[in-house]
Design a protein around this motif. Structure first.
Motif, PDB file in Angstrom:
ATOM      1  N   PRO A   1       1.093  -1.365   0.272  1.00  0.00           N
ATOM      2  CA  PRO A   1      -0.018   0.013  -0.058  1.00  0.00           C
ATOM      3  C   PRO A   1       0.809   1.037   0.196  1.00  0.00           C
ATOM      4  CG  PRO A   1      -0.798  -1.721   1.640  1.00  0.00           C
ATOM      5  CD  PRO A   1       0.458  -2.169   1.261  1.00  0.00           C
ATOM      6  N   TYR A   2       2.007   0.940   0.874  1.00  0.00           N
ATOM      7  CA  TYR A   2       2.633   2.609   0.897  1.00  0.00           C
ATOM      8  C   TYR A   2       3.957   2.949  -0.842  1.00  0.00           C
ATOM      9  CZ  TYR A   2       1.808   2.566   5.864  1.00  0.00           C
ATOM     10  OH  TYR A   2       1.058   2.036   6.965  1.00  0.00           O
TER      11      TYR A   2
ATOM     12  N   TRP B   1      -1.739   6.783   2.139  1.00  0.00           N
ATOM     13  CA  TRP B   1      -2.237   5.153   3.004  1.00  0.00           C
ATOM     14  C   TRP B   1      -2.595   6.149   3.939  1.00  0.00           C
ATOM     15  CZ3 TRP B   1      -4.906   1.583   1.376  1.00  0.00           C
ATOM     16  CH2 TRP B   1      -5.320   0.425   1.884  1.00  0.00           C
TER      17      TRP B   1
ATOM     18  N   ARG C   1      -9.851  -1.135   6.278  1.00  0.00           N
ATOM     19  CA  ARG C   1      -9.533  -1.655   4.491  1.00  0.00           C
ATOM     20  C   ARG C   1     -10.602  -1.344   3.547  1.00  0.00           C
ATOM     21  NH1 ARG C   1      -4.118  -4.592   4.140  1.00  0.00           N
ATOM     22  NH2 ARG C   1      -2.547  -2.863   5.783  1.00  0.00           N
TER      23      ARG C   1
ATOM     24  N   LEU D   1      -7.116   9.095  -2.113  1.00  0.00           N
ATOM     25  CA  LEU D   1      -6.244   8.432  -2.558  1.00  0.00           C
ATOM     26  C   LEU D   1      -5.320   8.646  -3.636  1.00  0.00           C
ATOM     27  CD1 LEU D   1      -6.920   5.135  -1.181  1.00  0.00           C
ATOM     28  CD2 LEU D   1      -5.559   6.292  -0.302  1.00  0.00           C
TER      29      LEU D   1
ATOM     30  N   SER E   1      -7.050   0.764  -4.565  1.00  0.00           N
ATOM     31  CA  SER E   1      -7.482   0.179  -2.807  1.00  0.00           C
ATOM     32  C   SER E   1      -8.134  -1.009  -3.020  1.00  0.00           C
ATOM     33  CB  SER E   1      -7.772   1.167  -2.684  1.00  0.00           C
ATOM     34  OG  SER E   1      -8.965   1.990  -3.241  1.00  0.00           O
TER      35      SER E   1
END
Length: 233
Positions: A155-156, A163, A176, A185, A192
């Motif tokens: 995710p990062y 995030w 999430r 985002l 995502s």
């Protein structure tokens, strides 16, 4: 009337009269079972067979020469019992034996043994045989690392600091599932959805199955069957 020859057994001395046609042939003595040739005696002439017809004389002489009245005409002294191979007639190890050790004949399949020329197993052959099992063992921690990178790092790598900012928002509250598709985002917000809990569950199930089969294969290859199969020329 047919003439006969008087002969004497050289072993027991029994005298018999046989047909003249048997001179030079061998007969068996009915008393001592000795076999000796028919020879006309030097000082004795052939005497006619009296009181017998030709048929009876021939039958009697045939019995004398062939030994029909002999209880053991072939001289068999012992009878050996045993289980023998039907092909080479050599004795088998036991009645339960399946393969003859002399000719290789298989009693059950009714097929002879086949000669096989086996190649020598080299260290390289053993290494190549064990290599898939070694890779399967290494694959277990690799699959664990894949999940860790997916859950904590990916995710990062995609969204960077956004995030944490969106994930810590009060309305998201660290979920999430609520974060999936959030416009904050950026233009890559549709990524995502990859981190939705439903997707992650299926990924974990797939990883567990992969680990199970990898461990099973490694045990069979490295522990149960560490030697490579024989290769024929």
């Amino acid at each position: 009337m047919a003439a006969g020859i008087s002969v004497t057994c050289p072993k027991c001395g029994k005298k018999v009269t046989v047909r003249a046609e048997l001179e030079g042939k061998k007969i068996r003595c009915k008393d001592c079972k000795n076999v000796y040739p028919v020879k006309a005696s030097a000082g004795k002439s052939s005497v006619p067979a009296k009181g017998k017809s030709k048929a009876k004389s021939a039958a009697a002489d045939a019995r004398d020469s062939s030994g029909e009245d002999d209880s053991n005409p072939y001289g068999i002294t012992a009878h050996e019992e045993g289980y023998r191979c039907p092909v080479c007639a050599n004795e088998m190890d036991s009645p339960e034996a399946i393969v003859c050790l002399h000719c290789g004949f298989n009693i059950e399949t009714r097929q002879p043994a086949r000669t096989r020329h086996i190649l020598d197993t080299t260290p390289e052959d053993r290494f190549m045989w064990l290599l898939p099992g070694i890779l399967a063992v290494l694959g277990v921690p690799v699959m664990i690392v894949i999940w860790v990178l997916y859950h904590f790092s990916l995710p990062y790598w995609i969204f960077g600091d956004k995030w944490d900012e969106v994930l810590d928002a009060p309305e998201i509250h660290g979920s999430r599932n609520r974060l999936a598709g959030d416009e904050r985002l950026g233009q890559d917000s549709w990524y995502s959805f990859l981190f939705h809990y439903g997707i992650e569950v299926w990924l974990i199930v797939a990883i567990l199955f992969g680990m199970f089969f990898a461990i099973k294969f490694a045990i069979q290859r490295l522990i149960l069957h560490p030697e490579p199969p024989e290769m024929e020329k």
